[in-house]
Design a protein around this motif. Structure first.
Motif, PDB file in Angstrom:
ATOM      1  N   SER A 195       0.830  -1.202   0.000  1.00  0.00           N
ATOM      2  CA  SER A 195       0.000   0.000   0.000  1.00  0.00           C
ATOM      3  C   SER A 195       0.869   1.258   0.000  1.00  0.00           C
ATOM      4  CB  SER A 195      -0.899   0.028   1.240  1.00  0.00           C
ATOM      5  OG  SER A 195      -1.774  -1.079   1.271  1.00  0.00           O
ATOM      6  N   LEU A 196       0.295   2.316  -0.527  1.00  0.00           N
ATOM      7  CA  LEU A 196       0.894   3.653  -0.474  1.00  0.00           C
ATOM      8  C   LEU A 196      -0.229   4.663  -0.355  1.00  0.00           C
ATOM      9  CD1 LEU A 196       3.612   3.676  -3.317  1.00  0.00           C
ATOM     10  CD2 LEU A 196       4.049   3.812  -0.853  1.00  0.00           C
ATOM     11  N   ARG A 197       0.068   5.796   0.255  1.00  0.00           N
ATOM     12  CA  ARG A 197      -0.884   6.895   0.264  1.00  0.00           C
ATOM     13  C   ARG A 197      -0.228   8.108  -0.369  1.00  0.00           C
ATOM     14  NH1 ARG A 197      -4.202  10.279   4.904  1.00  0.00           N
ATOM     15  NH2 ARG A 197      -2.178  11.255   5.276  1.00  0.00           N
ATOM     16  N   LEU A 198      -0.825   8.561  -1.449  1.00  0.00           N
ATOM     17  CA  LEU A 198      -0.366   9.776  -2.107  1.00  0.00           C
ATOM     18  C   LEU A 198      -1.108  10.983  -1.540  1.00  0.00           C
ATOM     19  CD1 LEU A 198      -0.264   8.641  -5.849  1.00  0.00           C
ATOM     20  CD2 LEU A 198       1.466   8.348  -4.061  1.00  0.00           C
ATOM     21  N   VAL A 226      -8.961   0.342 -10.813  1.00  0.00           N
ATOM     22  CA  VAL A 226      -8.564   0.597  -9.420  1.00  0.00           C
ATOM     23  C   VAL A 226      -9.722   0.492  -8.442  1.00  0.00           C
ATOM     24  CG1 VAL A 226      -6.733   2.128 -10.266  1.00  0.00           C
ATOM     25  CG2 VAL A 226      -8.885   3.117  -9.432  1.00  0.00           C
ATOM     26  N   LYS A 227     -10.914   0.270  -8.944  1.00  0.00           N
ATOM     27  CA  LYS A 227     -12.084   0.167  -8.051  1.00  0.00           C
ATOM     28  C   LYS A 227     -11.875  -0.944  -7.037  1.00  0.00           C
ATOM     29  CE  LYS A 227     -15.794   2.032 -10.919  1.00  0.00           C
ATOM     30  NZ  LYS A 227     -16.971   1.719 -11.773  1.00  0.00           N
ATOM     31  N   GLY A 228     -12.208  -0.641  -5.791  1.00  0.00           N
ATOM     32  CA  GLY A 228     -12.050  -1.620  -4.725  1.00  0.00           C
ATOM     33  C   GLY A 228     -10.659  -1.666  -4.138  1.00  0.00           C
ATOM     34  N   LEU A 285      -1.605  -3.175  -4.336  1.00  0.00           N
ATOM     35  CA  LEU A 285      -0.937  -2.656  -5.530  1.00  0.00           C
ATOM     36  C   LEU A 285      -0.418  -3.775  -6.420  1.00  0.00           C
ATOM     37  CD1 LEU A 285       0.766   0.405  -3.886  1.00  0.00           C
ATOM     38  CD2 LEU A 285      -0.704   0.494  -5.900  1.00  0.00           C
ATOM     39  N   LYS A 286      -0.468  -3.516  -7.714  1.00  0.00           N
ATOM     40  CA  LYS A 286      -0.032  -4.465  -8.732  1.00  0.00           C
ATOM     41  C   LYS A 286       1.082  -3.843  -9.554  1.00  0.00           C
ATOM     42  CE  LYS A 286      -4.848  -5.980  -9.230  1.00  0.00           C
ATOM     43  NZ  LYS A 286      -5.968  -6.167 -10.199  1.00  0.00           N
ATOM     44  N   GLN A 334       6.439   9.408  -8.577  1.00  0.00           N
ATOM     45  CA  GLN A 334       6.634   8.080  -9.151  1.00  0.00           C
ATOM     46  C   GLN A 334       6.171   7.003  -8.173  1.00  0.00           C
ATOM     47  OE1 GLN A 334       8.083   7.038 -12.273  1.00  0.00           O
ATOM     48  NE2 GLN A 334       7.295   5.056 -11.587  1.00  0.00           N
ATOM     49  N   VAL A 335       5.390   6.080  -8.696  1.00  0.00           N
ATOM     50  CA  VAL A 335       5.003   4.886  -7.947  1.00  0.00           C
ATOM     51  C   VAL A 335       5.513   3.677  -8.719  1.00  0.00           C
ATOM     52  CG1 VAL A 335       3.069   3.459  -7.193  1.00  0.00           C
ATOM     53  CG2 VAL A 335       2.981   5.945  -6.894  1.00  0.00           C
ATOM     54  N   THR A 336       6.297   2.850  -8.058  1.00  0.00           N
ATOM     55  CA  THR A 336       6.839   1.651  -8.685  1.00  0.00           C
ATOM     56  C   THR A 336       6.452   0.441  -7.842  1.00  0.00           C
ATOM     57  OG1 THR A 336       8.714   2.899  -9.565  1.00  0.00           O
ATOM     58  CG2 THR A 336       8.911   0.500  -9.524  1.00  0.00           C
ATOM     59  N   VAL A 337       5.792  -0.502  -8.481  1.00  0.00           N
ATOM     60  CA  VAL A 337       5.353  -1.715  -7.796  1.00  0.00           C
ATOM     61  C   VAL A 337       6.134  -2.896  -8.355  1.00  0.00           C
ATOM     62  CG1 VAL A 337       3.395  -3.150  -7.151  1.00  0.00           C
ATOM     63  CG2 VAL A 337       3.062  -0.696  -7.558  1.00  0.00           C
ATOM     64  N   SER A 338       6.890  -3.538  -7.504  1.00  0.00           N
ATOM     65  CA  SER A 338       7.692  -4.678  -7.944  1.00  0.00           C
ATOM     66  C   SER A 338       6.907  -5.975  -7.765  1.00  0.00           C
ATOM     67  CB  SER A 338       8.988  -4.739  -7.150  1.00  0.00           C
ATOM     68  OG  SER A 338       8.726  -4.940  -5.774  1.00  0.00           O
ATOM     69  N   ALA A 339       7.192  -6.901  -8.653  1.00  0.00           N
ATOM     70  CA  ALA A 339       6.460  -8.184  -8.633  1.00  0.00           C
ATOM     71  C   ALA A 339       6.945  -9.077  -7.497  1.00  0.00           C
ATOM     72  CB  ALA A 339       6.641  -8.884  -9.964  1.00  0.00           C
TER      73      ALA A 339
END
Length: 123
Positions: A17-20, A64-66, A86-87, A118-123
């Motif tokens: 999770s992140l909060r912008l 992004v819903k839900g 996050l994906k 920048q938001v980066t989501v790693s697998a």
């Protein structure tokens, strides 16, 4: 001079999770509807979420819903985007934007833009 300043981006693992946050100045914040958009490399800027000036209308992209929640604090002239589950496909630069045309999903209806975070989501 209108300024929108985003913060809160970073690197997170998938499922995290992140909060912008987007802090606004130079405009009557409570008279503006606010939106979040994102742009991944090589792709067009796309709608993520929007909130009306009183916070009584919320809009979300289907993708992004839900998982994401938009909110605002007019006293703090700040709009937030809480992102959960996050994906990797959420990886992008996230932009805050302001308009007086309602909680719009259309990029061209926003007059004011931040510089992005920048938001980066790693697998």
């Amino acid at each position: 001079q209108v300024q929108l300043v985003e913060s809160g981006g970073g690197l997170v693992q998938a499922g995290g999770s992140l909060r912008l946050s987007c802090s606004a100045s130079g405009l009557v914040f409570s008279s503006h509807d606010m939106g979040w958009f994102r742009q991944a490399p090589g792709k067009e800027r796309e709608f993520v979420s929007a909130i009306s000036r009183r916070g009584d209308r919320l809009e979300y992209a289907d993708s992004v819903k839900g998982r994401f929640i938009i909110s605002r604090d007019n006293a703090k002239t700040t709009v937030y985007l809480q992102m959960s589950s996050l994906k990797p496909e959420d990886t992008a630069v996230y932009y805050c934007a302001g308009t007086w045309r309602g909680a719009s999903m259309i990029v061209g209806q926003y007059a004011f833009w931040g510089q992005g975070t920048q938001v980066t989501v790693s697998a």
